[in-house]
Design a protein around this motif. Structure first.
Motif, PDB file in Angstrom:
ATOM      1  N   ASN B 103       1.718   4.232   2.679  1.00 12.98           N
ATOM      2  CA  ASN B 103       1.073   3.115   3.368  1.00 12.98           C
ATOM      3  C   ASN B 103       1.195   1.798   2.602  1.00 12.98           C
ATOM      4  O   ASN B 103       1.501   0.744   3.163  1.00 12.98           O
ATOM      5  CB  ASN B 103      -0.401   3.472   3.616  1.00 12.98           C
ATOM      6  N   MET B 104       0.971   1.872   1.280  1.00 14.73           N
ATOM      7  CA  MET B 104       1.075   0.650   0.473  1.00 14.73           C
ATOM      8  C   MET B 104       2.481   0.066   0.543  1.00 14.73           C
ATOM      9  O   MET B 104       2.670  -1.157   0.610  1.00 14.73           O
ATOM     10  CB  MET B 104       0.754   0.950  -0.992  1.00 14.73           C
ATOM     11  N   THR B 105       3.478   0.959   0.487  1.00 13.44           N
ATOM     12  CA  THR B 105       4.870   0.493   0.533  1.00 13.44           C
ATOM     13  C   THR B 105       5.169  -0.138   1.891  1.00 13.44           C
ATOM     14  O   THR B 105       5.822  -1.199   1.974  1.00 13.44           O
ATOM     15  CB  THR B 105       5.832   1.672   0.262  1.00 13.44           C
ATOM     16  N   ALA B 106       4.691   0.498   2.957  1.00 13.54           N
ATOM     17  CA  ALA B 106       4.909  -0.028   4.305  1.00 13.54           C
ATOM     18  C   ALA B 106       4.274  -1.417   4.444  1.00 13.54           C
ATOM     19  O   ALA B 106       4.888  -2.352   4.968  1.00 13.54           O
ATOM     20  CB  ALA B 106       4.338   0.943   5.340  1.00 13.54           C
ATOM     21  N   GLN B 107       3.045  -1.545   3.963  1.00 11.77           N
ATOM     22  CA  GLN B 107       2.336  -2.834   4.004  1.00 11.77           C
ATOM     23  C   GLN B 107       3.133  -3.915   3.286  1.00 11.77           C
ATOM     24  O   GLN B 107       3.333  -5.010   3.801  1.00 11.77           O
ATOM     25  CB  GLN B 107       0.970  -2.704   3.300  1.00 11.77           C
ATOM     26  N   GLN B 108       3.547  -3.559   2.113  1.00 12.49           N
ATOM     27  CA  GLN B 108       4.309  -4.470   1.263  1.00 12.49           C
ATOM     28  C   GLN B 108       5.560  -4.984   1.985  1.00 12.49           C
ATOM     29  O   GLN B 108       5.925  -6.147   1.878  1.00 12.49           O
ATOM     30  CB  GLN B 108       4.707  -3.704  -0.002  1.00 12.49           C
ATOM     31  N   LEU B 109       6.229  -4.070   2.715  1.00 14.17           N
ATOM     32  CA  LEU B 109       7.488  -4.433   3.379  1.00 14.17           C
ATOM     33  C   LEU B 109       7.257  -4.926   4.802  1.00 14.17           C
ATOM     34  O   LEU B 109       8.187  -5.388   5.465  1.00 14.17           O
ATOM     35  CB  LEU B 109       8.432  -3.215   3.408  1.00 14.17           C
ATOM     36  N   GLY B 110       6.029  -4.801   5.283  1.00  8.60           N
ATOM     37  CA  GLY B 110       5.732  -5.214   6.649  1.00  8.60           C
ATOM     38  C   GLY B 110       6.383  -4.322   7.693  1.00  8.60           C
ATOM     39  O   GLY B 110       6.860  -4.806   8.726  1.00  8.60           O
ATOM     40  N   ILE B 111       6.434  -3.025   7.420  1.00 11.94           N
ATOM     41  CA  ILE B 111       7.013  -2.083   8.396  1.00 11.94           C
ATOM     42  C   ILE B 111       6.006  -0.975   8.674  1.00 11.94           C
ATOM     43  O   ILE B 111       4.967  -0.875   8.011  1.00 11.94           O
ATOM     44  CB  ILE B 111       8.359  -1.480   7.893  1.00 11.94           C
ATOM     45  N   GLU B 112       6.333  -0.128   9.661  1.00 10.04           N
ATOM     46  CA  GLU B 112       5.406   0.948   9.999  1.00 10.04           C
ATOM     47  C   GLU B 112       5.444   2.068   8.956  1.00 10.04           C
ATOM     48  O   GLU B 112       6.481   2.330   8.344  1.00 10.04           O
ATOM     49  CB  GLU B 112       5.760   1.511  11.377  1.00 10.04           C
ATOM     50  N   ASP B 113       4.320   2.753   8.783  1.00  8.29           N
ATOM     51  CA  ASP B 113       4.206   3.832   7.790  1.00  8.29           C
ATOM     52  C   ASP B 113       5.297   4.888   7.941  1.00  8.29           C
ATOM     53  O   ASP B 113       5.880   5.344   6.950  1.00  8.29           O
ATOM     54  CB  ASP B 113       2.844   4.548   7.926  1.00  8.29           C
ATOM     55  N   HIS B 114       5.576   5.278   9.190  1.00 11.18           N
ATOM     56  CA  HIS B 114       6.491   6.411   9.387  1.00 11.18           C
ATOM     57  C   HIS B 114       7.930   6.056   9.025  1.00 11.18           C
ATOM     58  O   HIS B 114       8.795   6.917   9.048  1.00 11.18           O
ATOM     59  CB  HIS B 114       6.396   6.947  10.824  1.00 11.18           C
ATOM     60  N   LEU B 115       8.193   4.813   8.685  1.00  8.71           N
ATOM     61  CA  LEU B 115       9.541   4.430   8.246  1.00  8.71           C
ATOM     62  C   LEU B 115       9.696   4.534   6.724  1.00  8.71           C
ATOM     63  O   LEU B 115      10.746   4.209   6.179  1.00  8.71           O
ATOM     64  CB  LEU B 115       9.866   3.008   8.716  1.00  8.71           C
ATOM     65  N   VAL B 116       8.638   4.997   6.062  1.00  8.42           N
ATOM     66  CA  VAL B 116       8.676   5.085   4.593  1.00  8.42           C
ATOM     67  C   VAL B 116       8.595   6.548   4.133  1.00  8.42           C
ATOM     68  O   VAL B 116       7.659   7.267   4.488  1.00  8.42           O
ATOM     69  CB  VAL B 116       7.516   4.289   3.953  1.00  8.42           C
ATOM     70  N   GLY B 117       9.578   6.950   3.369  1.00  6.16           N
ATOM     71  CA  GLY B 117       9.565   8.286   2.750  1.00  6.16           C
ATOM     72  C   GLY B 117       8.957   8.211   1.357  1.00  6.16           C
ATOM     73  O   GLY B 117       8.901   7.135   0.749  1.00  6.16           O
ATOM     74  N   VAL B 118       8.504   9.354   0.844  1.00  5.77           N
ATOM     75  CA  VAL B 118       7.909   9.424  -0.493  1.00  5.77           C
ATOM     76  C   VAL B 118       8.544  10.590  -1.249  1.00  5.77           C
ATOM     77  O   VAL B 118       8.693  11.677  -0.690  1.00  5.77           O
ATOM     78  CB  VAL B 118       6.379   9.635  -0.414  1.00  5.77           C
ATOM     79  N   ALA B 119       8.902  10.350  -2.494  1.00  3.47           N
ATOM     80  CA  ALA B 119       9.437  11.432  -3.326  1.00  3.47           C
ATOM     81  C   ALA B 119       8.825  11.335  -4.714  1.00  3.47           C
ATOM     82  O   ALA B 119       8.616  10.230  -5.221  1.00  3.47           O
ATOM     83  CB  ALA B 119      10.954  11.346  -3.408  1.00  3.47           C
ATOM     84  N   SER B 120       8.517  12.502  -5.287  1.00  2.00           N
ATOM     85  CA  SER B 120       7.920  12.522  -6.623  1.00  2.00           C
ATOM     86  C   SER B 120       8.562  13.628  -7.442  1.00  2.00           C
ATOM     87  O   SER B 120       8.949  14.654  -6.908  1.00  2.00           O
ATOM     88  CB  SER B 120       6.410  12.787  -6.532  1.00  2.00           C
ATOM     89  N   THR B 121       8.631  13.424  -8.746  1.00  2.00           N
ATOM     90  CA  THR B 121       9.167  14.461  -9.629  1.00  2.00           C
ATOM     91  C   THR B 121       8.504  14.337 -10.995  1.00  2.00           C
ATOM     92  O   THR B 121       8.205  13.225 -11.438  1.00  2.00           O
ATOM     93  CB  THR B 121      10.697  14.337  -9.771  1.00  2.00           C
ATOM     94  N   GLY B 122       8.239  15.479 -11.598  1.00  2.00           N
ATOM     95  CA  GLY B 122       7.594  15.444 -12.912  1.00  2.00           C
ATOM     96  C   GLY B 122       6.696  16.650 -13.070  1.00  2.00           C
ATOM     97  O   GLY B 122       6.972  17.714 -12.518  1.00  2.00           O
ATOM     98  N   VAL B 123       5.615  16.481 -13.803  1.00  2.00           N
ATOM     99  CA  VAL B 123       4.698  17.577 -14.079  1.00  2.00           C
ATOM    100  C   VAL B 123       3.987  18.019 -12.799  1.00  2.00           C
ATOM    101  O   VAL B 123       3.636  17.196 -11.958  1.00  2.00           O
ATOM    102  CB  VAL B 123       3.662  17.144 -15.137  1.00  2.00           C
ATOM    103  N   ILE B 124       3.814  19.333 -12.652  1.00  2.00           N
ATOM    104  CA  ILE B 124       3.140  19.916 -11.495  1.00  2.00           C
ATOM    105  C   ILE B 124       1.642  20.002 -11.782  1.00  2.00           C
ATOM    106  O   ILE B 124       1.234  20.293 -12.900  1.00  2.00           O
ATOM    107  CB  ILE B 124       3.685  21.330 -11.229  1.00  2.00           C
ATOM    108  N   GLY B 125       0.809  19.747 -10.764  1.00  2.00           N
ATOM    109  CA  GLY B 125      -0.601  20.121 -10.839  1.00  2.00           C
ATOM    110  C   GLY B 125      -1.519  19.113 -11.477  1.00  2.00           C
ATOM    111  O   GLY B 125      -2.691  19.405 -11.688  1.00  2.00           O
ATOM    112  N   GLU B 126      -0.995  17.963 -11.801  1.00  2.00           N
ATOM    113  CA  GLU B 126      -1.889  16.913 -12.280  1.00  2.00           C
ATOM    114  C   GLU B 126      -2.020  15.857 -11.202  1.00  2.00           C
ATOM    115  O   GLU B 126      -1.051  15.527 -10.524  1.00  2.00           O
ATOM    116  CB  GLU B 126      -1.348  16.308 -13.584  1.00  2.00           C
TER     117      GLU B 126
END
Lengths: 408, 408
Positions: B103-126
């Protein structure tokens, strides 16, 4: 999970020749530089026999010879074993060499060829040094008692650091029945029997087909539930000989003591399996994974084996890192039926994940626990009543060192 | 085995923003101590999109959010990526956090939420340190050109030692189409996409469903054919965006240039896959296994993956030990249709096994070959016309060191 039978007693001086009517020997014949490398196990009378073998499509010559021998009459009276050379991928010459080992041993003992099994372990793809073997076989003098058994169990080792022996006694029909076992293994150990040799002797009376059924059911829950590195070898076998000298009524599934016999055999195989896992190449710790709540026992074992086989779990245990995320990830890719939000994970007695999410725990306490030589990981997936165990070891610098230079 | 298309050209300055209409950025937001850990990729217009994801049952929150986003209209215009924290096994809070990132990224770019993907990598469970994320997103200023792309590709890394980038150009309908990719991965890499993130951009015009079909077919022969340690992570994904700004006629399987587009996409994915394998945790060498003569391509790939995944093969390559027996044993337990007596094995250009038996070779020459940074192993099983490749790396002391202390 397991019925307890108080009549089953582990015996000290546990050696492969402890059941009535077995003798063993081992010596150095020159395949290896210094260590013992040739071993012989003999029963006074032909024993009913059963074997389970590697699932690898590439199978070594001695294994084929042993399979064929047992297939002939369901009996075996002796097995000749060498370490240092696997006689695998050695073509027609390798097969001829395994036959020669069988024939020479039979001649020496004055029995028929098909009563002699052959097992080999060591380097793959090099011709068996038959001069050493031919020189060694006549010098083997199988004896009752501890000395011959120790020699036998030491002569079958490769990168193992200790020999592996166990034995149990149990009363059947008022007769004392003994089951004993010895094994080798170390690298290339994986579910489905990899570079692992197991020899089990008993003086119980039992038909070959029932012995085979008993062995198969027990091996799945023991030897096939250990893993060192996920590799599966060309030479693995577990053979059991039952010479009937205990004098019990012949065991079968309808015998009232069938369950207690199975349980005793399970103890022998579980002991040996855990000893192999603990002595995995470079290992500093035994890891036991216990899974409950799977939809059946098979899936429980499958999850347990996946967790204990994960290189990331193994290195975390080596490093005393309570990295439960890796355990959870391994459960996730096990292929078993799961609800990610229903998983419980315990390291030792401490719960670290509940309902798929981390719960607060004392990192310091867990680090202390992970310094122990035997680490227990428990997983409950809350899908059913399936239960299973698997055993493995940590992954260490020494594993890399041992295997980066095995041949050289 | 592969048709050669001379019109496909690898381009230098190969960066994720090289196709028309893409911008990228990356910076340090504080999840990690010092290294960059937040990245943004944006297309000037909504792009048709497709993704493939981990097969692990335990799937991280960002992956679910991205799947859902692409599912909505088949389009994506931006993807926000962080390293240092996987946001996996973090329950409802983790899902809310991934949504906040979207949502923050979409707001920043002025586009709809569903046009933004999210990916994360690193430690699990924190829990995701959302203060860092919230502080970082407004500072991301995606730009065309090399700088933003370099920042992006470096910000997505975890234990990687180098960033991974590639790009190709090809003519389609007289228009220049560019496909570029960047990826991260290192430990926990295995067939079926494990702790690996891949981002591919193209200015080609192509519908989402055809893009998905193209991606799936290519991923099986590239990203899913690499292995570092056999573990499969909770967070892996490869996503491709196609914004159509190249102006070609929309690609589909009936377009005359479909095959050349697929081949170009294959090059991008194969380059990235090999870079990931070569940069496997602690790796000193890239291992490529090429299998021919299997009964079909699937079995060929399966054999190749089994060999390249064998810890014993990996340690032997590390130790420059021409231990072909381990290669043969791994072929044997691959589960593929085999005749053990028909197998040919080559290390580099030297034949070491023919018809299942060793042939004489110069050990010294092979040791020299095995000192190279890229090792090729070839296996011909002589059962049919199946062909397949897989890539991996050697297993070293550093792998153990890195993974014995990842969290601490």
């Amino acid at each position: 999970m397991t019925t307890v039978y108080p009549s089953i007693k582990r015996i000290s001086g546990n050696n492969i020749a402890s059941p009535i009517g077995y003798r063993a020997a081992g010596l150095h014949c020159g395949i290896k530089h210094k260590k013992n490398d040739l071993a012989l196990l003999v029963s006074d009378v032909p024993a009913n026999a059963a074997g389970v073998y590697t699932t690898n499509v590439v199978q070594a010559a001695p294994l084929l010879v042993t399979k064929e021998a047992i297939a002939k009459t369901g009996k075996m009276q002796a097995i000749i074993v060498n370490s240092g050379n696997a006689n695998a991928c050695t073509g027609k010459q390798g097969f001829a060499d395994a036959r020669t080992m069988q024939n020479m041993t039979a001649q020496q003992l004055g029995i028929e060829d098909h009563l002699v099994g052959v097992a080999s372990t060591g380097v793959i793809g090099e011709k068996m040094p038959m001069d050493c073997i031919k020189n060694g076989i006549p010098r083997l003098e199988p004896a009752v008692g501890l000395k011959g058994s120790i020699d036998f169990s030491q002569s079958i080792l490769t990168t193992d650091t200790v020999s592996k022996n166990t034995a149990y006694r149990v009363d059947i029909d008022g007769k004392t029945v003994t089951i004993a076992g010895t094994a080798k293994g170390s690298g290339m150990i994986h579910p489905n029997m990899a570079t692992m040799l197991g020899f089990i002797t008993t003086d119980a009376a039992i038909e070959s087909k029932d012995l085979h059924a008993a062995l198969t059911s027990v091996v799945d829950r023991t030897f096939n539930s250990i893993t060192v590195d996920g590799d599966t070898s060309t030479n693995d076998m577990v053979v059991v000989m039952a010479n009937g000298l205990a004098g019990n009524n012949t065991l079968s599934p309808s015998h009232p003591d069938w369950a207690v016999f199975l349980q005793t055999l399970l103890h022998v195989c579980e002991d040996l399996g855990k000893m192999i896992a603990k002595d995995g190449e470079g290992a500093t710790k035994l890891i036991e994974v216990e899974v409950s709540g799977a939809i059946n026992d098979t899936e429980a074992r499958s999850i347990a084996k996946t967790v204990v086989g994960s290189p990331l779990v193994k290195t975390a245990v080596f490093g005393c890192d309570a990295n439960w995320g890796r355990i959870l990830a391994a459960v996730g890719y096990s292929g078993a039926t799961l609800d990610p939000n229903a998983i419980l994970i315990q390291i030792g007695s401490m719960t670290v994940v509940e309902a798929g999410e981390p719960v607060p725990f004392s990192e310091d306490e867990l680090i202390e626990y992970l310094k122990q030589p035997e680490i227990k990981l428990k997983v409950d997936v809350h899908q059913g009543n399936g239960h299973g165990l698997a055993w493995g070891c940590d992954l260490t610098y020494d594993y890399v060192q041992i295997n980066a230079s095995y041949r050289t």
